[in-house]
Motif scaffolding. Structure first.
Motif, short mmCIF file in Angstrom:
data_model
loop_
_atom_site.label_atom_id
_atom_site.label_comp_id
_atom_site.label_asym_id
_atom_site.label_seq_id
_atom_site.Cartn_x
_atom_site.Cartn_y
_atom_site.Cartn_z
N UNK A 17 0.83 -1.21 0.00
CA UNK A 17 0.00 0.00 0.00
C UNK A 17 0.86 1.25 0.00
N UNK A 18 0.30 2.30 -0.57
CA UNK A 18 0.89 3.62 -0.52
C UNK A 18 -0.24 4.64 -0.43
N UNK A 19 0.09 5.80 0.13
CA UNK A 19 -0.89 6.89 0.20
C UNK A 19 -0.27 8.14 -0.40
N UNK A 20 -0.92 8.67 -1.39
CA UNK A 20 -0.48 9.90 -2.04
C UNK A 20 -1.29 11.07 -1.51
N UNK A 21 -0.63 12.23 -1.45
CA UNK A 21 -1.31 13.46 -1.04
C UNK A 21 -1.07 14.53 -2.09
#
Length: 123
Positions: A17-21
């Protein structure tokens, strides 16, 4: 001066998983979205959020794996990416549209773009 800045890319193994902002400044945008471009391919739409409400839009290949969310007060949009696949490898761009998400996949509607953040998924 309007600025759009992405962050959060990186390298993960398949299934991770990754979270982009994405933070926009200088203008209150009502439609912000994520697009990606893999090597040798055209840029494509991934997920879009209407910051004036709760509407979200996804391309079929990411439905059930990616979640776009927004904080309208902060002019920020996020992309939570789960169950990543090698085919998700691309540079991810944030686009900001001054309109109200009427043509979410029409990239010409997005007047402002970030510099992109790289996402690499290994098998």
């Amino acid at each position: 001066q309007v600025q759009v800045v992405e962050s959060g890319g990186g390298s993960v193994q398949a299934g991770g998983s990754l979270r982009l902002s994405c933070v926009a400044s200088g203008y209150k945008f009502r439609c912000m979205g994520w697009f990606r471009q893999a090597p040798g391919k055209e840029r494509e739409g991934v997920a879009v959020a209407y910051t004036g409400g709760s509407a979200t839009y996804y391309t079929d290949s990411v439905k059930g794996r990616f979640t776009v969310s927004q904080d309208g007060a902060k002019n920020t949009v996020y992309l939570q990416m789960n169950a990543l696949k090698p085919e998700d490898t691309a540079t991810y761009y944030c686009g900001a549209d001054v309109g109200a998400c009427r043509s979410v996949w029409d990239q010409s509607k997005y007047a402002y773009w970030g510099q992109g953040t790289q996402v690499s998924v290994s098998s």
